[in-house]
Design a protein around this motif. Structure first.
Motif, PDB file in Angstrom:
ATOM      1  N   THR A 328      40.494  45.622  48.100  1.00 47.89           N
ATOM      2  CA  THR A 328      41.773  45.918  47.441  1.00 47.89           C
ATOM      3  C   THR A 328      41.611  47.039  46.426  1.00 47.89           C
ATOM      4  O   THR A 328      42.441  47.955  46.366  1.00 47.89           O
ATOM      5  CB  THR A 328      42.304  44.653  46.754  1.00 47.89           C
ATOM      6  OG1 THR A 328      42.455  43.616  47.728  1.00 47.89           O
ATOM      7  CG2 THR A 328      43.657  44.928  46.104  1.00 47.89           C
ATOM      8  N   HIS A 331      41.204  50.351  48.205  1.00 48.86           N
ATOM      9  CA  HIS A 331      42.512  50.838  48.666  1.00 48.86           C
ATOM     10  C   HIS A 331      43.325  51.398  47.504  1.00 48.86           C
ATOM     11  O   HIS A 331      44.012  52.414  47.656  1.00 48.86           O
ATOM     12  CB  HIS A 331      43.266  49.690  49.336  1.00 48.86           C
ATOM     13  CG  HIS A 331      44.674  50.040  49.718  1.00 48.86           C
ATOM     14  ND1 HIS A 331      44.988  50.739  50.865  1.00 48.86           N
ATOM     15  CD2 HIS A 331      45.863  49.815  49.088  1.00 48.86           C
ATOM     16  CE1 HIS A 331      46.295  50.917  50.933  1.00 48.86           C
ATOM     17  NE2 HIS A 331      46.852  50.370  49.865  1.00 48.86           N
ATOM     18  N   LEU A 332      43.232  50.750  46.346  1.00 50.41           N
ATOM     19  CA  LEU A 332      43.978  51.227  45.177  1.00 50.41           C
ATOM     20  C   LEU A 332      43.499  52.608  44.742  1.00 50.41           C
ATOM     21  O   LEU A 332      44.312  53.466  44.371  1.00 50.41           O
ATOM     22  CB  LEU A 332      43.827  50.231  44.034  1.00 50.41           C
ATOM     23  CG  LEU A 332      44.559  50.562  42.722  1.00 50.41           C
ATOM     24  CD1 LEU A 332      46.056  50.648  42.965  1.00 50.41           C
ATOM     25  CD2 LEU A 332      44.247  49.525  41.663  1.00 50.41           C
ATOM     26  N   HIS A 335      44.984  55.085  47.090  1.00 52.85           N
ATOM     27  CA  HIS A 335      46.441  55.203  46.943  1.00 52.85           C
ATOM     28  C   HIS A 335      46.805  54.805  45.510  1.00 52.85           C
ATOM     29  O   HIS A 335      47.308  53.690  45.278  1.00 52.85           O
ATOM     30  CB  HIS A 335      47.166  54.320  47.958  1.00 52.85           C
ATOM     31  CG  HIS A 335      46.762  54.571  49.379  1.00 52.85           C
ATOM     32  ND1 HIS A 335      45.647  53.993  49.951  1.00 52.85           N
ATOM     33  CD2 HIS A 335      47.318  55.372  50.338  1.00 52.85           C
ATOM     34  CE1 HIS A 335      45.542  54.401  51.192  1.00 52.85           C
ATOM     35  NE2 HIS A 335      46.532  55.246  51.461  1.00 52.85           N
ATOM     36  N   ASP A 337      49.155  55.462  43.522  1.00 47.82           N
ATOM     37  CA  ASP A 337      50.566  55.245  43.174  1.00 47.82           C
ATOM     38  C   ASP A 337      51.091  53.922  43.702  1.00 47.82           C
ATOM     39  O   ASP A 337      52.291  53.642  43.571  1.00 47.82           O
ATOM     40  CB  ASP A 337      51.419  56.394  43.730  1.00 47.82           C
ATOM     41  CG  ASP A 337      51.057  57.736  43.114  1.00 47.82           C
ATOM     42  OD1 ASP A 337      50.620  57.723  41.953  1.00 47.82           O
ATOM     43  OD2 ASP A 337      51.211  58.770  43.780  1.00 47.82           O
ATOM     44  N   GLU A 338      50.237  53.117  44.314  1.00 43.51           N
ATOM     45  CA  GLU A 338      50.678  51.844  44.895  1.00 43.51           C
ATOM     46  C   GLU A 338      49.948  50.691  44.204  1.00 43.51           C
ATOM     47  O   GLU A 338      48.809  50.370  44.562  1.00 43.51           O
ATOM     48  CB  GLU A 338      50.377  51.809  46.398  1.00 43.51           C
ATOM     49  CG  GLU A 338      51.044  52.932  47.183  1.00 43.51           C
ATOM     50  CD  GLU A 338      50.652  52.905  48.645  1.00 43.51           C
ATOM     51  OE1 GLU A 338      49.990  51.915  49.061  1.00 43.51           O
ATOM     52  OE2 GLU A 338      51.002  53.842  49.377  1.00 43.51           O
ATOM     53  N   VAL A 340      48.660  46.976  43.351  1.00 42.84           N
ATOM     54  CA  VAL A 340      48.293  45.935  44.314  1.00 42.84           C
ATOM     55  C   VAL A 340      48.417  44.566  43.675  1.00 42.84           C
ATOM     56  O   VAL A 340      48.339  44.399  42.451  1.00 42.84           O
ATOM     57  CB  VAL A 340      46.848  46.147  44.831  1.00 42.84           C
ATOM     58  CG1 VAL A 340      46.755  47.431  45.619  1.00 42.84           C
ATOM     59  CG2 VAL A 340      45.851  46.154  43.679  1.00 42.84           C
ATOM     60  N   HIS A 359      47.133  41.398  39.413  1.00 44.65           N
ATOM     61  CA  HIS A 359      47.998  42.569  39.580  1.00 44.65           C
ATOM     62  C   HIS A 359      47.267  43.759  38.962  1.00 44.65           C
ATOM     63  O   HIS A 359      46.955  43.752  37.768  1.00 44.65           O
ATOM     64  CB  HIS A 359      49.345  42.344  38.903  1.00 44.65           C
ATOM     65  CG  HIS A 359      50.303  43.489  39.079  1.00 44.65           C
ATOM     66  ND1 HIS A 359      50.285  44.597  38.279  1.00 44.65           N
ATOM     67  CD2 HIS A 359      51.278  43.691  39.995  1.00 44.65           C
ATOM     68  CE1 HIS A 359      51.220  45.438  38.676  1.00 44.65           C
ATOM     69  NE2 HIS A 359      51.842  44.920  39.713  1.00 44.65           N
ATOM     70  N   HIS A 361      46.548  48.209  38.715  1.00 43.35           N
ATOM     71  CA  HIS A 361      47.055  49.567  38.894  1.00 43.35           C
ATOM     72  C   HIS A 361      46.060  50.538  38.246  1.00 43.35           C
ATOM     73  O   HIS A 361      45.176  50.139  37.495  1.00 43.35           O
ATOM     74  CB  HIS A 361      48.451  49.731  38.298  1.00 43.35           C
ATOM     75  CG  HIS A 361      48.514  49.490  36.811  1.00 43.35           C
ATOM     76  ND1 HIS A 361      48.549  48.227  36.275  1.00 43.35           N
ATOM     77  CD2 HIS A 361      48.528  50.356  35.762  1.00 43.35           C
ATOM     78  CE1 HIS A 361      48.586  48.305  34.958  1.00 43.35           C
ATOM     79  NE2 HIS A 361      48.567  49.580  34.611  1.00 43.35           N
TER      80      HIS A 361
END
Length: 633
Positions: A328, A331-332, A335, A337-338, A340, A359, A361
């Motif tokens: 995770t 992936h963050l 990306h 701007d997304e 998780v 949560h 960012h």
């Protein structure tokens, strides 16, 4: 003044000095360029004058001058075929010939004696050894072969003096240009062709006076530039002090506000209810290191802040959650701007695991990326979810128990006929036995019919038991077959009220994924409601209502539609959603529990990922069950 103001002043003064220095440097370079261009133009002018003299001498086939000491006949001209290098006048005066090369050499010697300039004829294959090129001239001659039009060189070393040539100045300017072969040159150089570059003219100009003037100009420029810079700095100081004073005041105000905001932020961060941590990720997120944690995380993990900041993230994440968390975060980073959201388990010092919802960012600080994550303790929520699932299962079972009355009634209708037939057969057998007319064949036939009836009753009991048993795991099953299992239970009761039940499967497989026994319960609930709606319509205003319940199964893009329609009383539009509420019933408290349709929607939508809704269509009430096709999962 504060350190910031002093640094600001230094930067301003440095920039002003740099700009002015750049301006004066550019001006100095421009002066150097102008002087260099003037020297180039002077060299070209000398070159053109000498070329004109050479052309004039060549045009007239050379000139004759009176022979005297120092002006003798040139032996190289005497050996040229067909050329008379000396003439004697009628009064016996001898004249010797001077070709363009000799004229050029003698004029060069004269110019050198005057201290004006010096020029030299040169060639890579000279006829006269005096025209042999030096290293600079050879370099220029080689360059002219490649198409170069002129050659420039500054000479700063003292040149060795000769008998015919005084020593040159310390610094000189060399201008060398090619001399192409012209038609007049062919008299002496028959082996050449017009236009060939066989030689060059090297002009040496003393530039000590120019260098002195340049140095003087540079000195004046430095003095004037320094003065201008000093004046500008004084003006800037006088103009900047009030401005810098205001800047200093605003700086202190801003610093005070910043410190206040920082204090508030740290207070909110540290006193937040949810645990918060900041990690510095590595390339593949395998060794993320903690950079900041708040008090809630320390309390949750039962570790002091100092120890937590020395650990990697993986040290307090349970083994089963490490790979999911690493994937995770990776992936963050790819990306940013997304944000998780994932569930994970954190590990305390006593090795107990805590379920949390994380949560995360991306945040940037000083051109470096960090991951800020909030970990919310969800143990209580999971417990409530488990309890809710248990209650829903209990409600489903309760709904089944509520439908048992209908089911027992249906079983009674199914059993009535075979039990009656079995009773009659036994009575006939006993009657014949008493009369003594009973034979073995008759006993065998009655026995077979009785066993068949008993098997039918036993199968009914087994089907009923299977209906009462809840489905524990999802599975692939066929919709038509599942509905066909329901029909025998419900059909006798429905037909006893003079209602037709129609279902004609087309034989094609219709597979879906879910709980087949729970779907049977939903179908029975809807069929029972349809029967009650028809009976209610007959009691109210449609005594002659035929009463038809029809089941169809339609295929759509990626889902199935089971449509159960009836011609009973229509449902008002404002009740289309209300009838699916828990404990809501249109039959009254004596005839309905209000959980049948609520549990039906719960089973279809929450447990099987489908949809259940109702509509009035073509004077019929339609309950529509939508389920995803098995091959679309």
């Amino acid at each position: 003044m504060t350190e910031t103001i002093r640094r600001y002043l230094l930067i301003v003064f440095f920039l002003v000095t740099l700009v002015l220095f750049g301006v004066f440097t550019a001006f100095s370079l421009h002066i150097n360029g102008v002087l260099e261009e003037q020297l180039r133009e002077r060299g070209r002018a000398f070159f053109n004058e000498i070329v004109l003299v050479r052309q004039w001498v060549a045009k007239h086939g050379g000139v004759f001058v009176r022979e005297r000491p120092g002006v003798e006949s040139n032996p190289f001209l005497e050996h040229i075929h067909g050329l008379d290098a000396t003439l004697t006048s009628g009064n016996g005066v001898r004249y010797v010939m001077r070709n363009p090369a000799l004229v050029t050499a003698e004029v060069s010697e004269l110019a050198a004696l005057k201290g004006i300039f010096q020029f030299h004829m040169t060639s890579l294959s000279p006829l006269n050894p005096g025209n042999t090129p030096d290293s600079i001239e050879r370099e220029a001659l080689e360059a002219f072969r490649t198409g170069l039009k002129e050659f420039i060189h500054f000479e700063r070393d003292t040149k060795r003096a000769t008998l015919r040539q005084p020593p040159m100045a310390q610094t000189s300017y060399r201008y060398i240009a090619p001399l192409p072969v012209e038609a007049e040159c062919m008299r002496c150089h028959t082996e050449y062709e017009v236009g060939d570059i066989r030689g060059a003219l090297s002009i040496t100009i003393p530039v000590d006076d120019v260098i002195d003037k340049m140095r003087t100009s540079h000195l004046l420029l430095i003095i004037s530039g320094s003065g201008v810079i000093l004046i500008m700095i004084i003006l800037l100081l006088s103009a900047s002090f009030p401005f810098l004073r205001r800047v200093n005041d605003r700086y202190h105000i801003t610093e005070s506000l910043f410190q206040e905001s920082r204090t508030k932020y740290l207070s909110l961060f540290d006193n937040a209810t949810d645990p918060i941590f900041v990690v510095e990720p590595d390339e593949d997120c395998t060794g993320c290191r903690l950079r900041e944690v708040n008090r809630s995380l320390c309390q949750l993990l039962q570790l002091p802040r100092e120890e937590l900041l020395e650990l990697h993230l993986s040290r307090f994440v349970c083994k089963e959650s490490r790979e999911a968390l690493r994937t995770t975060f990776h992936h963050l980073l790819a990306h940013p701007d997304e944000p998780v959201l994932l569930n994970a388990r954190l590990k305390r010092t006593d090795e107990t695991c805590i379920d949390v919802e994380i949560h995360a960012h991306i945040v940037e600080y000083k051109n470096q990326r960090f991951i800020m994550a909030t970990a919310r303790d969800i143990r209580e929520r999971l417990r409530l979810d488990e309890e809710r699932r248990y209650q829903e299962q209990m409600l489903i079972q309760q709904s089944k128990m509520a439908a048992m009355g209908e089911m027992l009634n249906n079983i009674a209708h199914q059993w009535r006929q075979p039990l009656t037939g079995l009773s009659l057969m036994l009575q006939d057998l006993r009657k014949n036995a008493r009369k003594g007319v009973c034979n073995a064949q008759e006993v065998e036939a009655v026995t077979e019919q009785g066993v068949a009836a008993i098997n039918f009753l036993s199968q009914t009991i087994n089907d009923f038991r299977m209906f009462l048993r809840p489905s524990k795991e999802k599975m692939l099953f066929d919709l038509d077959q599942t509905i066909m299992h329901v029909i025998p239970f419900i059909r006798p009761n429905i037909q006893s009220h003079g209602i037709q039940l129609r279902f004609s499967p087309d034989g094609k497989p219709k597979r879906t994924y879910g709980y087949p026994n729970e779907l049977k319960q939903v179908v029975i609930n809807i069929l029972t409601n349809a029967k009650d709606a028809i009976i209610e319509a007959r009691h109210n205003q449609q005594a002659d209502l035929i009463g038809i319940i029809e089941i169809t199964c339609e295929e759509h893009e990626n889902h199935w539609k089971i449509i159960i329609s009836n011609d009973g009383a229509a449902i008002p539009p404002h009740l289309h959603e209300k009838i699916f509420d828990n404990f809501y019933s249109t039959k009254g408290s004596e005839n309905g529990t209000g959980i049948g349709l609520y549990m039906s929607r719960t089973i279809i939508e929450k447990h099987m990922g489908g949809k259940l809704w109702v509509r009035n269509h073509n004077n019929r009430v339609e309950f529509i069950i939508e389920l995803i096709q098995g091959n679309a999962l």
